[in-house]
Design an enzyme around this catalytic site. Structure first.
Site, PDB file in Angstrom:
ATOM      1  NE  ARG A  43      -4.432  -1.083   1.776  1.00  0.00           N
ATOM      2  CZ  ARG A  43      -4.691  -1.811   2.861  1.00  0.00           C
ATOM      3  NH1 ARG A  43      -3.975  -1.653   3.954  1.00  0.00           N
ATOM      4  NH2 ARG A  43      -5.688  -2.657   2.872  1.00  0.00           N
ATOM      5  CE  LYS A 200      -1.637 -20.595  12.638  1.00  0.00           C
ATOM      6  NZ  LYS A 200      -1.011 -19.911  13.777  1.00  0.00           N
TER       7      LYS A 200
HETATM    8  N1  HSE Z   1      -0.704 -14.918  14.991  1.00  0.00           N
HETATM    9  C1  HSE Z   1      -0.204 -16.197  14.648  1.00  0.00           C
HETATM   10  C2  HSE Z   1       0.308 -16.875  15.919  1.00  0.00           C
HETATM   11  C3  HSE Z   1       0.891 -16.047  13.641  1.00  0.00           C
HETATM   12  O1  HSE Z   1       0.453 -16.190  16.935  1.00  0.00           O
HETATM   13  O2  HSE Z   1       0.524 -18.075  15.916  1.00  0.00           O
HETATM   14  C4  HSE Z   1       1.356 -17.337  13.037  1.00  0.00           C
HETATM   15  O3  HSE Z   1       0.338 -17.992  12.349  1.00  0.00           O
END
Ligand code: HSE
Length: 403
Positions: A43, A200
């Site tokens: 950006r 995840k």
């Molecule tokens: N915010 C994520 C974590 C970054 O703290 O695991 C990595 O996926």
């Protein structure tokens, strides 16, 4: 010479460009060809960056440049990232990403486009930051029937819990520290409320069990409610509180998946996964248990996995990596609350009420507890039975126990 473009110049994007420059020689050796960043889509102008000369603002320049063969998407989210990923694939460029939200929600569709175009869509960095986990599951462990995958999947919440457990730090202070260290998402509620771990968990479940697990079918609880009192009771029991994402077979061809804080035994390997580190356990019928451990967040560990995917994409222009799963199916993900587990519970109630409703529970004490506060461990029961038993009590907290 292979030219690539990096979309996004935040923590991960700048890490990718730095690692590419720093390890240029070994990367060229490993890819059997030099790889150069030609554009960075950002950006701002990033005038202070040594890479400011590469910064552009118009994605169509990348899309229409035939020299660009690999696009690294580290914008995050499902807005521009989704649009640009599709356009890059349709324009004949392989895409590498760390974007777990996009992979968890639209991975199946994007992989299908990549397959159609004989390209790669690679996402090693989307789970576990720098830890190799996508390839182990999709290559090294493919001889197994996998029946369970679980772990500490979010560095920010693990950092916060570790600070609470080891230093008695307040939740807010530890969160601020994690943000300063560059671990947290732009909006840290995605970390704290378990949403990042949920995405995840979905990706791991997609890969381990072969069918899309929509994030909104995965019950998700974060760490906001965890109190130093719970940390103290867990310690007295010989446990630690950790946020786990878990997916397992639940009978027939169904699975269950959920994210929640758990009490895990001090003697378990995962209980020593502290700070920003992540740990992922995969259980397969041939290997038994395998655990993957490493830095789960942060600029360079994440860049490590992204750049490795770039090298892999560069080595496989005409050979697709076989990452894929089937579309979602109704009823495939069963309700995690129907799975019997032991529970740790902290209530304000009378001993008689606890005895009447829950029978013989194992009580635990802590120094300085108010007189009407009780903490105990139940026998295995479903969440609904627990809920029913606790109906008339003031419930301060209740967490699953992983035995
Ligand atoms: N915010 C994520 C974590 C970054 O703290 O695991 C990595 O996926």
């Amino acid at each position: 010479m292979i030219k690539i473009a990096v979309l996004g110049f935040g923590t991960v994007g700048s890490g990718v460009v730095e690692v590419m420059a720093e390890n240029k020689v070994s990367i060229a050796h490993n890819a059997a060809e030099e790889i150069e960043v030609k554009y960075i889509l950002a950006r701002g102008d990033h005038a202070e960056s040594p890479f400011a000369g590469l910064v552009i603002h118009d994605f169509s320049v990348i899309e229409s440049d035939p020299e660009i063969r690999i696009v690294v998407e580290v914008i995050g989210g499902c807005g521009a990232a989704y649009e640009y990923t599709k356009r890059a694939l349709l324009a004949g460029k392989s895409v590498v990403t760390a974007n777990k939200e996009l992979v968890a929600r639209h991975g199946q569709e994007l992989i299908a486009i990549a397959k159609e175009k004989n390209l790669n869509y690679l996402f090693e960095a989307s789970v576990g930051g720098g830890i190799p986990i996508i390839r182990p599951i999709t290559q090294c462990l493919t001889a197994n029937e996998i029946d369970e995958v679980y772990g500490i999947l979010n560095g920010t919440t693990n950092y916060i819990l570790t600070q609470m457990i080891q230093c008695g730090t307040s939740f807010d202070t530890a969160l601020r520290q994690a943000q300063e260290l560059g671990y947290a998402e732009l909006d840290p509620t995605a970390d704290v409320d378990g949403i990042d771990a949920c995405r995840k968990t979905c990706i791991l479940a997609d890969l381990c069990f072969g069918r899309h697990v929509p994030p909104d079918e995965v019950k998700t609880q974060g760490i906001r409610g965890v109190d130093l009192a719970d940390v103290a009771y867990a310690r007295a029991l010989g446990y630690k509180i950790k946020l786990l994402g878990r997916a397992l077979r639940s009978g027939g061809d169904k699975i269950t998946a959920y994210v929640a804080p758990h009490l895990i035994k001090n003697s378990s390997l995962l209980s020593n996964v502290d700070g920003v580190m992540n740990g992922i356990v995969v259980h397969g019928n041939a290997i038994g248990e395998a655990m993957f451990y490493g830095a789960g967040a942060g600029k360079r560990p994440t860049a490590s996995a992204v750049v490795a995917d770039v090298i892999d994409a560069a080595k496989h222009f005409k050979a697709r990596k076989y990452l894929s799963w089937e579309p979602a199916a109704p009823g495939y993900v069963t309700d995690a609350d129907e799975m019997p587990m032991r529970w740790y519970v902290r209530v304000k109630a009378s001993l008689t009420a606890i005895g009447t409703k829950l029978g013989n529970v194992r009580f635990v004490t802590r120094r300085g507890a108010p007189p009407d506060e009780y903490a105990f461990v139940t026998d295995p029961m479903t969440h609904s039975s627990l809920h029913e038993s606790l109906e008339d009590m003031e419930v301060l907290s209740h967490y699953r126990i992983l035995d």
